[in-house]
Design an enzyme around this catalytic site. Structure first.
Site, mmCIF file in Angstrom:
data_model
loop_
_atom_site.group_PDB
_atom_site.id
_atom_site.type_symbol
_atom_site.label_atom_id
_atom_site.label_comp_id
_atom_site.label_asym_id
_atom_site.label_seq_id
_atom_site.Cartn_x
_atom_site.Cartn_y
_atom_site.Cartn_z
ATOM 1 N N HIS A 47 0.590 -1.358 -0.308
ATOM 2 C CA HIS A 47 0.178 -0.199 -0.102
ATOM 3 C C HIS A 47 0.588 1.509 -0.176
ATOM 4 O O HIS A 47 0.513 2.216 0.581
ATOM 5 C CB HIS A 47 -1.497 0.555 1.493
ATOM 6 C CG HIS A 47 -1.612 -1.723 1.415
ATOM 7 N ND1 HIS A 47 -2.472 -1.736 1.091
ATOM 8 C CD2 HIS A 47 -1.183 -2.462 2.223
ATOM 9 C CE1 HIS A 47 -2.669 -2.556 1.457
ATOM 10 N NE2 HIS A 47 -2.156 -3.404 1.812
ATOM 11 N N SER A 88 14.219 22.632 -15.436
ATOM 12 C CA SER A 88 12.626 23.685 -15.305
ATOM 13 C C SER A 88 13.500 24.727 -15.999
ATOM 14 O O SER A 88 14.195 25.563 -15.530
ATOM 15 C CB SER A 88 12.453 23.510 -14.236
ATOM 16 O OG SER A 88 11.739 24.885 -13.996
ATOM 17 N N LYS A 120 15.042 22.800 -10.308
ATOM 18 C CA LYS A 120 14.553 20.977 -10.112
ATOM 19 C C LYS A 120 15.274 20.420 -11.465
ATOM 20 O O LYS A 120 15.769 20.811 -11.974
ATOM 21 C CB LYS A 120 13.394 21.423 -10.485
ATOM 22 C CG LYS A 120 11.987 22.759 -10.267
ATOM 23 C CD LYS A 120 11.305 21.204 -9.452
ATOM 24 C CE LYS A 120 10.616 20.217 -10.519
ATOM 25 N NZ LYS A 120 9.135 21.033 -10.740
ATOM 26 N N GLU A 169 8.692 9.517 -17.008
ATOM 27 C CA GLU A 169 7.166 9.958 -16.727
ATOM 28 C C GLU A 169 6.743 9.489 -17.988
ATOM 29 O O GLU A 169 5.881 8.996 -18.399
ATOM 30 C CB GLU A 169 7.341 11.116 -16.399
ATOM 31 C CG GLU A 169 7.249 11.723 -14.882
ATOM 32 C CD GLU A 169 7.681 13.489 -14.833
ATOM 33 O OE1 GLU A 169 6.479 13.938 -14.245
ATOM 34 O OE2 GLU A 169 8.550 13.727 -15.705
#
Ligand code: ARG
Length: 457
Positions: free
Chosen positions: A153, A274, A280, A287
């Site tokens: 979980h 970024s 970043k 992704e």
């Protein structure tokens, strides 16, 4: 090519909807190879003269050289790669070109070309998955003893070793490989010589073309051979399942690279920055692998729906079989390469992983088990006592093993100093020696097995 029966040419809409050349030009190598095998067989069987065979073979080589140098021309009037090549052959060698299509139809021709293409795609995917497995095994070997929290979980459950976690993906890749290898075996029958749908009256030798093209033998039913696209569906379903595995690994990398986790530093080469937030470092490659799994699964769905309910034998719907396979293959190839690079280049922050396992109270089960084993306490009661110990450690912001013996004894007097052996994350993983368990000795045994299987030396 079929003008004899028609009074008028096709409308521009017909030309456009009919043309598959914009995408099936990707089959040009396979088309030339299969045509050469076909014409050699026609010569051998006395159907086309040796002179014409030589002329056609030589012409096909010239067409191939042109395609290799300048690409395949896209003329919608010529519909597809098969007619484009034949038309160019006729320009180069004259009327003898017309003999190439004897005892053949575009139906068996396209099935053959597409099988050859898909077979090569399977081989490429198998090689890519082999490289991914090697990367996983290499990193697992480095980290057979590295402690991290294991999750259920996505909540800290029990400590595991990073090597064990990485080897889970090795197993997934192993099943993927067996699916692609199995699909390849089933694919490997030659449709060539099935002609339009019913076979041919010419005395052809299907074994000969099958051998020349590396198939295991000719297909047994001409109707099935020209209308079967199972091999493409097999490729796509194996690809979809493989992409699911890759997307799970990608998702873990995304989570692990996030600041609150901080388990990994991804390689710069597979990350982006970024334009506005200088701090970043985004896990874009992971992704995109996660995203590509959706597109690959879409390709599978697309072909399933295209094939559903088609009567025998060939129907033009089947021309739409190629784009999803081409798309899935390029997405999958990139995804495998990206995840391989990520596994090879990621820095695992092992201190942070250990700390997360310790402060996540991952050894609570071990404490409960110790109480059952050493103090003869029923498991339900042990569970309760352990809960109280976790609560105390949590309130103090320390690991379970940092609690004083007196503190533990205040919770239950039956606890003694031997309990500390059970509380450490190292003792916990070391104890899980069951076959396939997370103990370093066990993980090392599985890695050794995998290395033998991969012949990694
Ligand atoms: N371009 C066609 C395809 O990709 C080739 C087969 C055409 N056959 C036919 N009977 N129209 O499926």
């Amino acid at each position: 090519m079929w003008g004899g029966r028609f009074a008028e040419g096709p409308s521009s809409i017909m030309r456009e909807i009919n043309a598959s050349i914009p995408f099936d030009k990707a089959l040009w190598r396979e088309d030339i190879t299969a045509s050469k095998a076909h014409v050699a067989m026609l010569g051998e069987c006395g159907i086309v003269s040796a002179d014409d065979v030589a002329l056609i073979t030589d012409g096909l080589d010239k067409v191939a050289a042109e395609y290799a140098a300048d690409g395949v021309p896209e003329d919608w009037d010529l519909e597809d790669i098969h007619m484009t090549t034949e038309a160019r052959l006729a320009e180069l060698i004259g009327p003898a070109a017309g003999r190439l299509h004897t005892a053949r139809s575009r139906n068996d021709q396209v099935a053959t070309d597409f099988k050859l293409w898909t077979r090569a795609a399977m081989d490429e995917t198998l090689a890519g998955l082999g490289a991914l497995q090697r990367a996983l095994v290499t990193r697992a070997d480095e980290h057979a003893e590295t402690i991290m929290p294991g999750f259920t979980h996505l909540q800290t459950a029990q400590p595991v070793t990073l090597g064990h976690h990485l080897m889970a993906y090795y197993e997934m890749a192993r099943r993927d490989i067996s699916r692609f290898a199995d699909a390849r075996k089933r694919l490997n029958k030659s449709p060539l010589g099935s002609a339009a749908l019913a076979g041919t009256g010419f005395p052809i030798d299907r074994e000969m073309t099958s051998d020349a093209l590396g198939f295991d033998g000719p297909t047994r039913n001409s109707l099935d051979a020209v209308s079967d696209r199972d091999f493409a569906l097999d490729y796509l379903s194996a690809a979809a399942q493989c992409s699911l595995h890759l997307s799970r690994l990608a998702e873990e990398m995304v989570i692990w690279a996030s600041q609150p986790f901080g388990f990994v530093r991804m390689p710069d080469t597979l990350s982006t920055g970024s334009s506005i937030m200088p701090q970043k470092k985004n896990p874009d490659a992971a992704e995109l692998v996660r995203g590509h799994a959706g597109r690959i699964t879409g390709c599978l769905t697309s072909l399933i729906v295209t094939m559903k309910g088609l009567p025998l034998a060939y129907s033009k719907d089947m021309q739409d079989d190629k784009p999803p396979v081409f798309e899935a293959h390029s997405l999958l190839t990139l995804s495998i390469a990206a995840m391989t690079g990520m596994i090879e280049g990621t820095t695992f922050k092992t201190d942070r992983m250990r700390q997360a396992a310790e402060l996540g109270y991952a050894t609570a089960t071990d404490l409960a088990d110790w109480l059952v084993r050493e103090a003869d306490i029923p498991f339900r009661e042990a569970h309760h006592i352990t809960g109280a110990a976790v609560k105390l450690a949590e309130s103090k912001g320390v690991a379970l093993e940092a609690l004083e013996l007196s503190e533990l004894q205040a919770i239950d007097a039956r606890v003694d100093e031997r309990v500390y052996k059970a509380l450490s994350v190292d003792a916990s993983v070391a104890s899980r020696k069951s076959y396939g368990g997370t103990a370093p000795v066990e993980v090392r045994a599985r890695i050794a097995e995998a290395r033998r299987h991969l012949e990694m030396g």
